[in-house]
Design a protein around this motif. Structure first.
Motif, short mmCIF file in Angstrom:
data_model
loop_
_atom_site.label_atom_id
_atom_site.label_comp_id
_atom_site.label_asym_id
_atom_site.label_seq_id
_atom_site.Cartn_x
_atom_site.Cartn_y
_atom_site.Cartn_z
N GLY A 1 -95.70 -16.50 5.33
CA GLY A 1 -95.24 -17.96 4.54
C GLY A 1 -93.99 -17.86 3.76
N ALA A 2 -93.74 -16.61 2.94
CA ALA A 2 -92.60 -16.58 2.12
C ALA A 2 -91.30 -16.53 3.26
CB ALA A 2 -92.73 -15.42 1.35
N ALA B 1 -91.21 -17.60 6.26
CA ALA B 1 -90.93 -18.93 6.73
C ALA B 1 -90.24 -19.99 6.00
CB ALA B 1 -92.39 -19.59 7.43
N ALA B 2 -90.75 -19.79 4.72
CA ALA B 2 -89.98 -20.84 3.87
C ALA B 2 -88.43 -20.41 3.64
CB ALA B 2 -90.76 -20.74 2.37
N ALA B 3 -88.23 -19.12 3.91
CA ALA B 3 -86.83 -18.91 3.39
C ALA B 3 -85.90 -19.20 4.53
CB ALA B 3 -86.78 -17.22 3.01
N LEU C 1 -86.20 -22.18 6.41
CA LEU C 1 -86.36 -23.82 6.36
C LEU C 1 -84.94 -24.06 5.84
CD1 LEU C 1 -90.01 -24.59 5.61
CD2 LEU C 1 -88.72 -24.56 8.03
N ALA D 1 -82.70 -26.06 3.49
CA ALA D 1 -82.95 -26.61 1.96
C ALA D 1 -82.68 -28.07 1.73
CB ALA D 1 -82.29 -25.87 1.05
#
Length: 74
Positions: free
Chosen positions: A32-33, A35-37, A39, A41
């Motif tokens: 999850g971390a 994948a968030a990086a 995306l 901003a």
């Protein structure tokens, strides 16, 4: 005469979380971390200034500023 059976020496822990569950959670959290990086901003916020505000002087070296720098020299 029969002797009573001995209780197990290492009883199973009463903790409902098993080692596999913890490892799964850590793996999902890392995914999850990552994948968030990846995306985007979004757009960066920018301050809106009028052309007059962009041209005005912002820093003036007045006497109290000179005194501050003189007193804070090492």
């Amino acid at each position: 005469m029969k002797t009573p059976p001995e209780p197990p020496r290492n009883p199973p822990p009463g903790n409902p979380l098993q080692r596999r569950d913890i490892l799964k959670t850590l793996g999902l959290g890392a995914a999850g971390a990552a994948a968030a990086a990846v995306l985007p901003a979004g757009d960066a916020a920018q301050a809106m200034e009028s052309p007059q505000e962009q041209l005005k002087t912002r820093y003036r070296e007045t006497e109290h500023v000179k005194r501050f720098y003189a007193l804070n020299r090492l």
